[in-house]
Design an enzyme around this catalytic site. Structure first.
Site, PDB file in Angstrom:
ATOM      1  N   GLU A 273       0.713  -1.097  -0.125  1.00 31.95           N
ATOM      2  CA  GLU A 273       0.039   0.027   0.002  1.00 31.95           C
ATOM      3  C   GLU A 273       0.839   1.074   0.040  1.00 31.95           C
ATOM      4  OE1 GLU A 273      -2.963  -0.209  -0.721  1.00 31.95           O
ATOM      5  OE2 GLU A 273      -3.485  -2.135  -0.049  1.00 31.95           O
TER       6      GLU A 273
ATOM      7  N   HIS B 218      -1.196  -5.522   2.111  1.00 29.37           N
ATOM      8  CA  HIS B 218      -2.635  -6.434   2.282  1.00 29.37           C
ATOM      9  C   HIS B 218      -2.286  -7.847   1.680  1.00 29.37           C
ATOM     10  CE1 HIS B 218      -5.607  -3.149   2.679  1.00 29.37           C
ATOM     11  NE2 HIS B 218      -6.189  -4.094   3.595  1.00 29.37           N
TER      12      HIS B 218
ATOM     13  N   CYS C 139      -7.940  -1.563   8.431  1.00 26.35           N
ATOM     14  CA  CYS C 139      -6.597  -1.501   7.908  1.00 26.35           C
ATOM     15  C   CYS C 139      -6.113  -0.335   7.465  1.00 26.35           C
ATOM     16  CB  CYS C 139      -6.678  -2.549   6.557  1.00 26.35           C
ATOM     17  SG  CYS C 139      -6.919  -4.165   6.870  1.00 26.35           S
TER      18      CYS C 139
END
Length: 213
Positions: free
Chosen positions: A79, A165, A142
Protein backbone atom coordinates in the site's frame (compact mmCIF):
# COMPACT_ATOMS: atom_id res chain seq x y z
CA UNK A 1 14.32 -4.15 15.34
CA UNK A 2 11.37 -5.11 13.14
CA UNK A 3 7.75 -4.92 14.29
CA UNK A 4 5.16 -6.94 12.37
CA UNK A 5 1.42 -6.79 12.96
CA UNK A 6 -1.56 -8.76 11.70
CA UNK A 7 -5.25 -8.85 12.56
CA UNK A 8 -7.64 -11.13 14.39
CA UNK A 9 -10.48 -12.79 12.43
CA UNK A 10 -13.46 -10.66 11.42
CA UNK A 11 -16.67 -10.72 9.37
CA UNK A 12 -17.38 -14.35 10.23
CA UNK A 13 -14.02 -15.72 9.07
CA UNK A 14 -12.55 -18.47 11.24
CA UNK A 15 -9.03 -17.12 10.79
CA UNK A 16 -7.24 -14.09 9.43
CA UNK A 17 -4.34 -15.03 7.14
CA UNK A 18 -2.56 -11.78 7.90
CA UNK A 19 -1.84 -12.99 11.45
CA UNK A 20 -0.78 -16.47 10.40
CA UNK A 21 1.49 -14.99 7.74
CA UNK A 22 3.04 -12.56 10.22
CA UNK A 23 3.86 -15.37 12.65
CA UNK A 24 5.59 -17.38 9.90
CA UNK A 25 7.35 -14.29 8.55
CA UNK A 26 8.74 -13.59 12.01
CA UNK A 27 10.25 -17.08 12.11
CA UNK A 28 11.91 -16.53 8.73
CA UNK A 29 13.30 -13.17 9.78
CA UNK A 30 14.62 -14.47 13.11
CA UNK A 31 16.34 -17.32 11.28
CA UNK A 32 18.03 -14.63 9.19
CA UNK A 33 19.32 -12.90 12.33
CA UNK A 34 16.72 -10.14 12.76
CA UNK A 35 15.21 -9.07 16.06
CA UNK A 36 11.44 -9.28 15.48
CA UNK A 37 8.34 -8.56 17.55
CA UNK A 38 4.80 -9.46 16.47
CA UNK A 39 1.46 -7.96 17.40
CA UNK A 40 -2.08 -9.23 16.76
CA UNK A 41 -4.43 -6.27 16.42
CA UNK A 42 -8.19 -6.29 17.05
CA UNK A 43 -10.43 -5.44 14.09
CA UNK A 44 -11.79 -2.50 16.05
CA UNK A 45 -11.55 1.16 15.14
CA UNK A 46 -9.56 3.08 17.76
CA UNK A 47 -8.47 0.04 19.79
CA UNK A 48 -6.31 -1.29 16.95
CA UNK A 49 -4.44 1.97 16.43
CA UNK A 50 -3.98 2.51 20.16
CA UNK A 51 -2.45 -0.95 20.54
CA UNK A 52 -0.07 -0.35 17.64
CA UNK A 53 1.01 3.09 18.87
CA UNK A 54 1.60 1.70 22.36
CA UNK A 55 3.89 -0.96 20.82
CA UNK A 56 5.78 1.76 18.93
CA UNK A 57 6.46 3.60 22.17
CA UNK A 58 7.50 0.44 24.02
CA UNK A 59 9.63 -1.16 21.33
CA UNK A 60 10.97 1.79 19.31
CA UNK A 61 11.38 -0.34 16.15
CA UNK A 62 13.43 0.56 13.09
CA UNK A 63 10.92 -0.98 10.68
CA UNK A 64 7.17 -1.52 10.98
CA UNK A 65 5.23 -3.70 8.54
CA UNK A 66 1.52 -4.03 9.23
CA UNK A 67 -0.52 -6.64 7.37
CA UNK A 68 -4.21 -7.19 6.80
CA UNK A 69 -6.65 -9.19 4.72
CA UNK A 70 -8.09 -7.85 1.46
CA UNK A 71 -10.28 -10.56 -0.03
CA UNK A 72 -10.25 -10.48 -3.81
CA UNK A 73 -6.62 -9.38 -4.18
CA UNK A 74 -4.56 -11.73 -6.34
CA UNK A 75 -1.26 -11.32 -4.49
CA UNK A 76 0.44 -9.11 -1.95
CA UNK A 77 -0.57 -5.45 -2.18
CA UNK A 78 2.08 -2.97 -1.05
CA UNK A 79 0.00 0.00 0.00
CA UNK A 80 1.28 3.42 -1.03
CA UNK A 81 -1.20 5.83 0.59
CA UNK A 82 -3.10 5.99 3.87
CA UNK A 83 -6.04 8.42 3.96
CA UNK A 84 -7.60 10.22 6.90
CA UNK A 85 -10.99 8.56 6.62
CA UNK A 86 -12.86 5.85 8.52
CA UNK A 87 -15.83 4.71 6.45
CA UNK A 88 -16.98 1.15 7.11
CA UNK A 89 -19.19 -0.96 4.86
CA UNK A 90 -19.55 -3.50 7.68
CA UNK A 91 -19.32 -3.16 11.48
CA UNK A 92 -16.01 -3.81 13.16
CA UNK A 93 -15.66 -6.53 15.80
CA UNK A 94 -17.03 -4.17 18.45
CA UNK A 95 -20.09 -3.29 16.36
CA UNK A 96 -18.88 0.18 15.33
CA UNK A 97 -19.53 1.33 11.77
CA UNK A 98 -18.15 4.86 11.33
CA UNK A 99 -19.09 6.91 8.29
CA UNK A 100 -16.99 9.74 6.84
CA UNK A 101 -15.04 10.13 10.07
CA UNK A 102 -11.42 11.27 10.33
CA UNK A 103 -8.86 8.83 11.72
CA UNK A 104 -7.03 11.76 13.33
CA UNK A 105 -9.08 14.91 13.84
CA UNK A 106 -7.50 17.71 11.84
CA UNK A 107 -4.77 15.46 10.46
CA UNK A 108 -3.44 15.66 6.91
CA UNK A 109 -5.59 14.17 4.15
CA UNK A 110 -3.08 11.39 3.60
CA UNK A 111 0.38 9.96 4.17
CA UNK A 112 2.71 7.97 1.94
CA UNK A 113 4.27 4.76 3.22
CA UNK A 114 7.98 5.12 3.93
CA UNK A 115 8.79 1.51 3.09
CA UNK A 116 10.96 1.20 -0.06
CA UNK A 117 8.06 -0.03 -2.19
CA UNK A 118 9.79 -0.27 -5.57
CA UNK A 119 12.80 -2.09 -4.15
CA UNK A 120 10.51 -4.46 -2.27
CA UNK A 121 8.48 -5.08 -5.42
CA UNK A 122 11.64 -5.98 -7.35
CA UNK A 123 12.77 -8.35 -4.61
CA UNK A 124 9.35 -9.99 -4.47
CA UNK A 125 9.41 -10.51 -8.24
CA UNK A 126 12.86 -12.12 -7.97
CA UNK A 127 11.49 -14.43 -5.27
CA UNK A 128 8.54 -15.39 -7.49
CA UNK A 129 5.93 -13.91 -5.15
CA UNK A 130 2.97 -12.20 -6.84
CA UNK A 131 2.73 -8.60 -5.68
CA UNK A 132 1.85 -5.11 -6.80
CA UNK A 133 1.80 -1.56 -5.48
CA UNK A 134 -1.71 -0.51 -4.48
CA UNK A 135 -2.99 3.06 -4.43
CA UNK A 136 -5.81 2.41 -1.93
CA UNK A 137 -5.87 0.64 1.43
CA UNK A 138 -9.63 1.18 1.63
CA UNK A 139 -11.38 2.94 4.51
CA UNK A 140 -11.83 0.06 6.97
CA UNK A 141 -9.65 -0.85 9.99
CA UNK A 142 -6.61 -1.65 7.81
CA UNK A 143 -6.44 1.91 6.50
CA UNK A 144 -7.26 3.20 10.00
CA UNK A 145 -4.17 1.46 11.39
CA UNK A 146 -2.03 2.41 8.38
CA UNK A 147 -2.92 6.10 8.73
CA UNK A 148 -2.39 6.12 12.51
CA UNK A 149 1.00 4.48 11.99
CA UNK A 150 2.17 6.99 9.41
CA UNK A 151 0.83 9.92 11.43
CA UNK A 152 2.95 8.76 14.35
CA UNK A 153 6.01 8.08 12.19
CA UNK A 154 5.84 11.61 10.76
CA UNK A 155 7.51 12.65 14.03
CA UNK A 156 9.82 9.61 14.11
CA UNK A 157 11.87 9.80 10.88
CA UNK A 158 14.29 7.11 12.05
CA UNK A 159 11.50 4.51 11.80
CA UNK A 160 10.12 3.46 8.42
CA UNK A 161 6.82 1.71 7.95
CA UNK A 162 3.83 0.81 5.86
CA UNK A 163 1.09 -1.68 5.16
CA UNK A 164 0.76 -4.90 3.14
CA UNK A 165 -2.55 -6.48 2.20
CA UNK A 166 -2.74 -10.23 1.69
CA UNK A 167 -5.39 -12.29 -0.17
CA UNK A 168 -7.42 -15.16 1.21
CA UNK A 169 -5.46 -18.24 2.24
CA UNK A 170 -6.26 -21.28 0.14
CA UNK A 171 -7.83 -23.35 2.91
CA UNK A 172 -10.38 -20.60 3.65
CA UNK A 173 -11.47 -19.81 0.08
CA UNK A 174 -14.94 -18.24 0.51
CA UNK A 175 -15.99 -18.99 -3.05
CA UNK A 176 -14.53 -20.67 -6.08
CA UNK A 177 -13.99 -17.28 -7.73
CA UNK A 178 -11.93 -15.63 -4.99
CA UNK A 179 -8.15 -15.48 -5.56
CA UNK A 180 -6.07 -17.21 -2.90
CA UNK A 181 -2.45 -17.69 -1.90
CA UNK A 182 -0.56 -20.18 0.25
CA UNK A 183 0.15 -18.89 3.76
CA UNK A 184 3.83 -19.75 3.29
CA UNK A 185 3.99 -17.50 0.23
CA UNK A 186 2.40 -14.62 2.12
CA UNK A 187 4.88 -15.10 4.95
CA UNK A 188 7.85 -15.17 2.61
CA UNK A 189 6.57 -12.02 0.93
CA UNK A 190 6.15 -10.12 4.20
CA UNK A 191 9.65 -11.23 5.20
CA UNK A 192 11.06 -9.95 1.89
CA UNK A 193 9.37 -6.57 2.41
CA UNK A 194 10.73 -6.33 5.96
CA UNK A 195 14.24 -7.38 4.91
CA UNK A 196 14.25 -4.86 2.08
CA UNK A 197 13.13 -2.14 4.48
CA UNK A 198 15.72 -3.11 7.10
CA UNK A 199 18.48 -2.92 4.53
CA UNK A 200 17.27 0.47 3.33
CA UNK A 201 17.08 1.68 6.93
CA UNK A 202 20.66 0.57 7.57
CA UNK A 203 21.94 2.32 4.44
CA UNK A 204 20.24 5.61 5.24
CA UNK A 205 21.52 5.45 8.83
CA UNK A 206 25.07 4.94 7.57
CA UNK A 207 24.74 7.88 5.20
CA UNK A 208 23.21 10.06 7.89
CA UNK A 209 20.22 11.03 5.75
CA UNK A 210 16.48 10.57 6.35
CA UNK A 211 14.71 7.47 5.04
CA UNK A 212 12.77 7.99 1.80
CA UNK A 213 10.12 6.18 -0.18
Amino acid sequence: MILLSGFEPFAGNAANPSWGAVLLAAELLRADGHNVEVLELPVVFGAASMMLLDALDRLDPDVVVCAGLAGGRTGLSLERVAINCDDADIPDNAGAQPSDREVVNGGPAGYFATLPLRAALRNLAEAGIPASISQSAGTYVCNHVFYALMHQLADRPRTIGGFVHVPYERSQRPSGLSPTMELSGMAQGIAVVAQTAAKARELTALRGVPSTR
